[in-house]
Motif scaffolding. Structure first.
Motif, PDB file in Angstrom:
ATOM      1  N   THR A 186      45.698   7.565  20.577  1.00  0.00           N
ATOM      2  CA  THR A 186      44.580   7.318  19.676  1.00  0.00           C
ATOM      3  C   THR A 186      45.013   7.407  18.216  1.00  0.00           C
ATOM      4  N   TYR A 187      44.610   6.404  17.423  1.00  0.00           N
ATOM      5  CA  TYR A 187      44.917   6.343  15.995  1.00  0.00           C
ATOM      6  C   TYR A 187      43.594   6.211  15.231  1.00  0.00           C
ATOM      7  N   VAL A 188      43.294   7.195  14.377  1.00  0.00           N
ATOM      8  CA  VAL A 188      42.016   7.164  13.667  1.00  0.00           C
ATOM      9  C   VAL A 188      42.236   7.299  12.162  1.00  0.00           C
ATOM     10  N   PHE A 189      41.531   6.455  11.400  1.00  0.00           N
ATOM     11  CA  PHE A 189      41.678   6.386   9.956  1.00  0.00           C
ATOM     12  C   PHE A 189      40.369   6.811   9.290  1.00  0.00           C
ATOM     13  N   SER A 190      40.454   7.810   8.406  1.00  0.00           N
ATOM     14  CA  SER A 190      39.291   8.335   7.679  1.00  0.00           C
ATOM     15  C   SER A 190      38.159   8.732   8.618  1.00  0.00           C
TER      16      SER A 190
END
Length: 366
Positions: A186-190
């Motif tokens: 999982t890659y999450v931005f802001s």
């Protein structure tokens, strides 16, 4: 956030320099996953403006095809998409890393078009720890389950990614699927956080630490006095390590930095269990005292990248200056910037169940 044609033109603003993807390179994975989320934003703008599509290069440039868009039945907007790695265009890749079979991406809030009302409704769910009861999250889980069931007999890797509101959906979906025995990269931005953004405010760190300590005592005390339900770290998700990307100038997510600092301070005083209990008390439970959902920021493990480059804005209007700085600090574009000098100011933090926060280290610019 909103945006025009310039923001959607991959050839002008996207990571078009990335002509050969090394899937073992963390910076390449960051650029690709953030680009796929940008593709979801662009699809929604293509749809609402009824224009010639500009979104396709955001996924086709890296060997992906659009499996299906995710439609919000409440306002008929595109809030996410399932991308399949087919590489029909034979995009070269290098290194020992293996690309994912599927990436499921979720966009954040768009303040234009008719989708803004539903977007803000979902934002409020984040604030009051109720995102898991929203239609988008439920549909997202159904979509993930369908992809996994479709390929249950094959070795298929599924990644999740999202920005802002979409990052909240991706984090909660990642935790949910991990509890069911399917830990997904999982890659999450802001990602949003339901806490006061102290880390984005000026002032002494010791004052902020004292405030966080007092806030923790306050929440735990009230939860005991009023017998409020809390959420604790789930041992089933301890080995799931999402990649979290934040900017200190972004009030939406800056307090994730403070969260890890606070874990360090509490661990130094032998109060880790007390800190975990306080983190599991939500604003919604304090205000309404009812059943609470899963707090987005309640993470047992994470690898966090902090972009410490300060956004530059040339204007004398203080309100506009604040708004433009926030937009730059919140934007996806910072995570695919090709300038290695900027990545020198990226720092990494790690959180693990037994060692709440490790020392900061510069991110490699390779």
């Amino acid at each position: 956030m909103g945006g025009g044609v310039n923001r959607d033109d991959f050839s002008r603003v996207g990571p078009h320099y990335l002509t050969c993807v090394d899937w073992s390179n963390s910076n390449h994975r960051t650029a690709v996953t953030s680009s796929l989320v940008q593709g979801v934003y662009s699809m929604q703008r293509d749809r609402m403006k009824k224009r010639k599509p500009l979104s396709n290069p955001w996924w086709e440039s890296f060997g992906f095809s659009l499996d299906k868009p995710l439609i919000n039945e409440d306002d008929n907007s595109i809030y996410g998409a399932v991308f399949e790695y087919k590489n029909n265009q034979n995009i070269p890749h290098s290194g020992s890393g293996v690309p994912p079979s599927y990436v499921i991406a979720f966009r954040g809030t768009m303040l234009k078009f008719k989708t803004w009302r539903k977007d803000l409704e979902e934002d409020l769910r984040c604030l009051f720890t109720n995102l898991s009861n929203g239609t988008r999250f439920k549909h997202a889980i159904q979509t993930i389950e369908t992809v996994l069931e479709k390929h249950s007999t094959k070795k298929t890797s599924v990644w999740l990614t999202g920005h802002s509101l979409g990052a909240g959906i991706a984090l909660l979906a990642g935790k949910t699927m991990t509890k069911r025995g399917f830990p997904l990269e999982t890659y999450v931005f802001s990602p949003p956080i339901s806490s006061i953004p102290l880390d984005s405010l000026s002032g002494l760190d010791v004052v902020k630490d004292i405030f966080r300590f007092a806030e923790c005592i306050f929440k735990v005390t009230l939860s005991v006095l009023f017998d409020l339900k809390t959420k604790a770290d789930d041992p089933r998700i301890a080995k799931w390590i999402p990649y979290v990307y934040v900017n200190p100038s972004d009030i939406v997510c800056a307090e994730y930095i403070g969260l890890l600092k606070h874990k360090n301070v509490m661990a130094d005083f032998g109060l880790s269990e007390f800190e975990i209990l306080g983190a599991g008390v939500s604003i919604r439970s304090l205000v309404f005292g009812d059943e609470i959902g899963e707090p987005i920021q309640l993470l047992s493990s994470a690898d966090m990248t902090v972009n410490k480059n300060k956004p530059n804005v040339e204007t004398n209007n203080m309100l506009k200056k604040w708004w433009y700085k926030f937009k730059k600090a919140h934007a996806l574009a910072q995570w695919w910037d090709p300038n290695p000098d900027l990545r020198v100011n990226w720092e990494t933090h790690s959180i693990r169940p037994s060692t709440p926060c490790l020392d900061m280290e510069p991110t490699s610019s390779s």
